[in-house]
Design a protein around this motif. Structure first.
Motif, PDB file in Angstrom:
ATOM      1  N   UNK A 120       0.861  -1.180   0.000  1.00  0.00           N
ATOM      2  CA  UNK A 120       0.000   0.000   0.000  1.00  0.00           C
ATOM      3  C   UNK A 120       0.899   1.231   0.000  1.00  0.00           C
ATOM      4  N   UNK A 121       0.761   2.081  -1.014  1.00  0.00           N
ATOM      5  CA  UNK A 121       1.513   3.333  -1.087  1.00  0.00           C
ATOM      6  C   UNK A 121       0.670   4.440  -0.475  1.00  0.00           C
ATOM      7  N   UNK A 122       1.221   5.125   0.536  1.00  0.00           N
ATOM      8  CA  UNK A 122       0.499   6.192   1.227  1.00  0.00           C
ATOM      9  C   UNK A 122       1.215   7.521   0.989  1.00  0.00           C
ATOM     10  N   UNK A 123       0.502   8.504   0.491  1.00  0.00           N
ATOM     11  CA  UNK A 123       1.074   9.839   0.292  1.00  0.00           C
ATOM     12  C   UNK A 123       0.197  10.850   1.019  1.00  0.00           C
ATOM     13  N   UNK A 124       0.842  11.800   1.710  1.00  0.00           N
ATOM     14  CA  UNK A 124       0.113  12.716   2.578  1.00  0.00           C
ATOM     15  C   UNK A 124       0.246  14.157   2.104  1.00  0.00           C
ATOM     16  N   UNK A 125      -0.897  14.833   2.061  1.00  0.00           N
ATOM     17  CA  UNK A 125      -0.962  16.236   1.669  1.00  0.00           C
ATOM     18  C   UNK A 125      -1.814  16.981   2.689  1.00  0.00           C
ATOM     19  N   UNK A 126      -1.449  18.253   2.935  1.00  0.00           N
ATOM     20  CA  UNK A 126      -2.259  19.047   3.847  1.00  0.00           C
ATOM     21  C   UNK A 126      -3.397  19.726   3.090  1.00  0.00           C
ATOM     22  N   UNK A 127      -4.186  20.487   3.814  1.00  0.00           N
ATOM     23  CA  UNK A 127      -5.362  21.117   3.203  1.00  0.00           C
ATOM     24  C   UNK A 127      -4.992  22.186   2.188  1.00  0.00           C
ATOM     25  N   UNK A 128      -3.716  22.613   2.180  1.00  0.00           N
ATOM     26  CA  UNK A 128      -3.247  23.563   1.164  1.00  0.00           C
ATOM     27  C   UNK A 128      -2.753  22.855  -0.089  1.00  0.00           C
ATOM     28  N   UNK A 129      -2.762  21.515  -0.067  1.00  0.00           N
ATOM     29  CA  UNK A 129      -2.285  20.749  -1.210  1.00  0.00           C
ATOM     30  C   UNK A 129      -0.785  20.530  -1.223  1.00  0.00           C
ATOM     31  N   UNK A 130      -0.120  20.845  -0.108  1.00  0.00           N
ATOM     32  CA  UNK A 130       1.330  20.662  -0.021  1.00  0.00           C
ATOM     33  C   UNK A 130       1.656  19.291   0.565  1.00  0.00           C
ATOM     34  N   UNK A 131       2.700  18.663   0.040  1.00  0.00           N
ATOM     35  CA  UNK A 131       3.143  17.382   0.590  1.00  0.00           C
ATOM     36  C   UNK A 131       3.595  17.583   2.031  1.00  0.00           C
ATOM     37  N   UNK A 132       3.235  16.638   2.893  1.00  0.00           N
ATOM     38  CA  UNK A 132       3.539  16.749   4.319  1.00  0.00           C
ATOM     39  C   UNK A 132       4.688  15.813   4.680  1.00  0.00           C
TER      40      UNK A 132
END
Length: 702
Positions: free
Chosen positions: A269-281
């Motif tokens: 499972x590949x997990x990628x995280x972004x904040x509400x501004x669309x920036x990678x976290x």
């Protein structure tokens, strides 16, 4: 930088510090002593204090020596404040001032223009304030101003005012004036707010931070980090031990793998995280992942893409390996490996992400672990009649697409993706299971069927045979010697995974025949007569010259009618089993609305394979049916009109009754008024009579 020359004002005196003369007198009598270098002062005071270069061990200076040093610093500082100039003794080997530059970084990225306040009086890059996100990694860039920059004798520390904490400290590199010296990274507070950072750099003796320092103050605003976005962040799953990240395409297919415990990954499972501004976290999140039901275990990593062979046949469970993993610190992209534990079944995986103390159940995935294949069976038979003279029937394609299924659905048509047979492989529990190798096809008569091919269906489209595991799409090819009426048995087999290699097999069979090209075609209705608009079933059939059904996938002509019909006339298509019929459960064509005979016509073969002709079938719409329908409609209209008249009469009667009731109500009101008046008169007469009787009684008594 041009060095300003100046003299201290004559009014400045230093008293109370064991000095007996004024600054002016000191300057006149031996002013050079006041501006001695660090080395000269150190030599002069050698009998009072021993100074070491270690920043962790120092000797206490005598009170007199300390007072003298404080006096010198006070004079230098006051002179700088009054004259806006740099003391001349600082020009030898050290910077005369320091500043924090806007090139300082937040989580490895230089501060954006919106993140700092410029203060270019001392230096063009200097800033007086900056902002970072909570808990981010901050690196301040220290700038040496004036003199010859930093020397090997300088140390710098950064203190968090009000907290007594040194957040960064190091021995300065030799840096030219105007150049930048990155300080060690420190972690910004986790609580949002405004903080003051005091920056101190020794000008001479690193062991004398309290006296010989250049200072700079900068305000740090800590902002709460943007929250993780459950919608912008993604979790994709894939099957297999292959390297690379899972994608939206792999996620669309049901993930599956062998239940046998092994080092090979069964999925990832590949997990990628972004904040509400669309920036990678890259920071700020933790993940909790667990198998809520079913077999298997998980391994959490910060791998951006899957690495083959990460699982284990004999795992040791720990903080990042097990059925439940809690508070795993993640960066922008991470991989969660799905591993087998020897048990078959469907694992349900729940993934939550925690950001700023708030936890969100973010993604749910399923993974099917299957056991060793124990049975093969024919799940679907689409085409069983091969072509005389040799041709491939059906398709052995991993992916069944819209074009191959709808536009070119013929078994013999180039571009079709419909398989002749779908073979199912299952484990001992009846769960679909993928074998180590695809089934091979063995013909009972190579003069009839020369070969066959099977491939695993990938489950990637809406037309797929299944979900990407355990189902195989197969075709067969007739021999050049095959003729109409020939028969053969096809055996589909795989090696028994629990048997002896080369000896034991799992098998299933399917019977096929051979048909030739069209020779005789017909078109037929399912009834001889219909009521207007009734659903119809139209059937086209085709036989070869030998009277056998034509090969599956042979073309079928379109049907046209001589009267307007309802729905859609049957279009051209393909024969399967020598037949092509419209649906009886989902009718698409309906009888005309006008009574009388009508006909269905095809242009096909009628006792010849060389030329086509019109082939016609007739049916009727029942006579009078339309008139009866009109009469029934008229009768219904008459009945409706009669009902309307009756309703109107009832309304008039109701109106008359209402009027009568109103008249009766008026009469009753008048009668009531009259009675009330009469009663009032009687009461008056009784009262008068009573008074008369009383008067008579009085007189008689008298």
């Amino acid at each position: 930088m041009r060095r300003l020359q100046f003299k201290f004002p004559s009014q400045i005196r230093i008293s109370g510090w064991d000095f007996g003369s004024s600054a002016r007198a000191m300057n006149q009598a031996g002013g050079k002593d006041l501006l001695m270098t660090y080395e000269q002062r150190l030599t002069t005071q050698a009998d009072l204090v021993k100074v070491t270069r270690s920043t962790t061990e120092r000797k206490i200076m005598s009170t007199k020596t300390s007072i003298k040093r404080i006096a010198l610093v006070a004079v230098s500082t006051l002179g700088f404040g009054l004259m806006s100039a740099v003391p001349s003794q600082a020009a030898v080997g050290t910077a005369t001032a320091i500043a924090i530059a806007k090139t300082s970084t937040d989580d490895g990225v230089a501060l954006a223009a919106s993140k700092y306040t410029s203060a270019p009086i001392l230096d063009a890059l200097a800033i007086s304030a900056f902002s970072v996100e909570a808990s981010s990694s901050v690196v301040l860039h220290l700038t040496a101003i004036g003199g010859t920059g930093f020397t090997a004798e300088n140390d710098t520390r950064v203190k968090l005012r009000g907290y007594g904490i040194v957040v960064a400290a190091h021995h300065n590199a030799v840096t030219a004036s105007g150049a930048e010296d990155p300080l060690p990274a420190f972690t910004a507070p986790s609580v949002a707010g405004t903080y003051t950072l005091d920056v101190e750099t020794t000008t001479a003796d690193p062991a004398a931070f309290d006296n010989n320092v250049l200072t700079y103050t900068v305000t740090m605003t800590v902002t709460a980090p943007a929250k993780v976005s459950a919608s912008l962040s993604k979790a994709y799953i894939k099957s297999g031990d292959g390297a690379g990240a899972a994608t939206a395409d792999t996620d669309a297919v049901t993930a599956s793998g062998s239940a046998t415990a092994a080092a090979a990954n069964r999925g990832a499972i590949t997990m990628s995280f972004f904040n509400t501004d669309g920036d990678a976290m890259a920071t700020g999140n933790t993940v909790t992942a667990q198998i809520t039901s079913g077999p298997g275990y998980l391994i959490a990593t910060t791998d951006n893409a899957a690495v083959a062979g990460t699982c284990s046949a004999a795992p040791t469970y720990d903080a990042v390996t097990g059925r439940a993993i809690s508070a795993f610190a993640v960066d922008a992209v991470n991989t969660l490996y799905v591993c087998a534990d020897g048990t078959a079944g469907v694992a349900k995986i729940s993934i939550s992400v925690t950001n700023q103390l708030a936890t969100t159940t973010w993604a749910s995935k399923e993974f099917t672990f299957y056991g060793a294949v124990r049975t093969l069976s024919v799940a679907t038979s689409n085409f069983t009649i091969g072509a005389a003279g040799g041709d491939e029937t059906g398709a052995a394609d991993a992916s069944r697409d819209a074009t191959g299924e709808v536009t070119n659905a013929g078994a013999l048509t180039a571009g079709t993706s419909t398989p002749a047979f779908i073979i199912a492989a299952k484990d001992s529990a009846g769960q679909l299971a993928t074998a180590a190798a695809v089934p091979t096809v063995i013909s009972s008569d190579l003069t009839v069927v020369s070969s066959g091919t099977c491939v695993l269906d990938d489950g990637a489209t809406a037309y797929s045979s299944g979900e990407g595991f355990g189902l195989y799409n197969c075709s067969f090819t007739t021999a050049a010697t095959a003729k109409s009426g020939d028969k053969a048995t096809l055996t589909f087999r795989i090696a028994d995974p629990l048997g002896t290699a080369g000896v034991d097999y799992l098998t299933t069979t399917a019977a096929v025949t051979v048909g030739d090209v069209r020779y005789t075609e017909t078109v037929a209705f399912d009834k001889d007569s219909y009521v207007p608009g009734e659903a119809m079933v139209i059937t086209r059939t085709a036989k070869d010259k030998s009277g056998n059904p034509v090969a599956d996938g042979s073309s079928a002509p379109a049907v046209i009618f001589n009267k307007a019909i309802g729905g859609t006339a049957p279009a051209a298509g393909f024969y399967v089993g020598g037949v092509l019929a419209t649906s009886s459960t989902k009718p698409a064509v309906f009888a005309p609305s006008v009574s009388g005979a009508f006909e269905a016509r095809i242009t096909g073969y009628n006792g010849s394979s060389a030329a086509t002709s019109a082939i016609i079938k007739t049916a009727t719409v029942e006579s009078g049916s339309a008139e009866a329908a009109v009469d029934a409609a008229n009768e219904a209209t008459d009945a409706a009109n009669a009902a309307t008249d009756a309703a109107n009469a009832a309304a008039e009667a109701a109106d008359a009754a209402t009027a009568a009731a109103q008249d009766a109500q008026a009469a009753v009101a008048a009668l009531a008024t009259s009675v009330s008046s009469l009663i009032a008169g009687i009461k008056a007469q009784i009262t008068s009579l009573t008074n008369l009787v009383i008067k008579i009684q009085k007189k008689v008594k008298a």
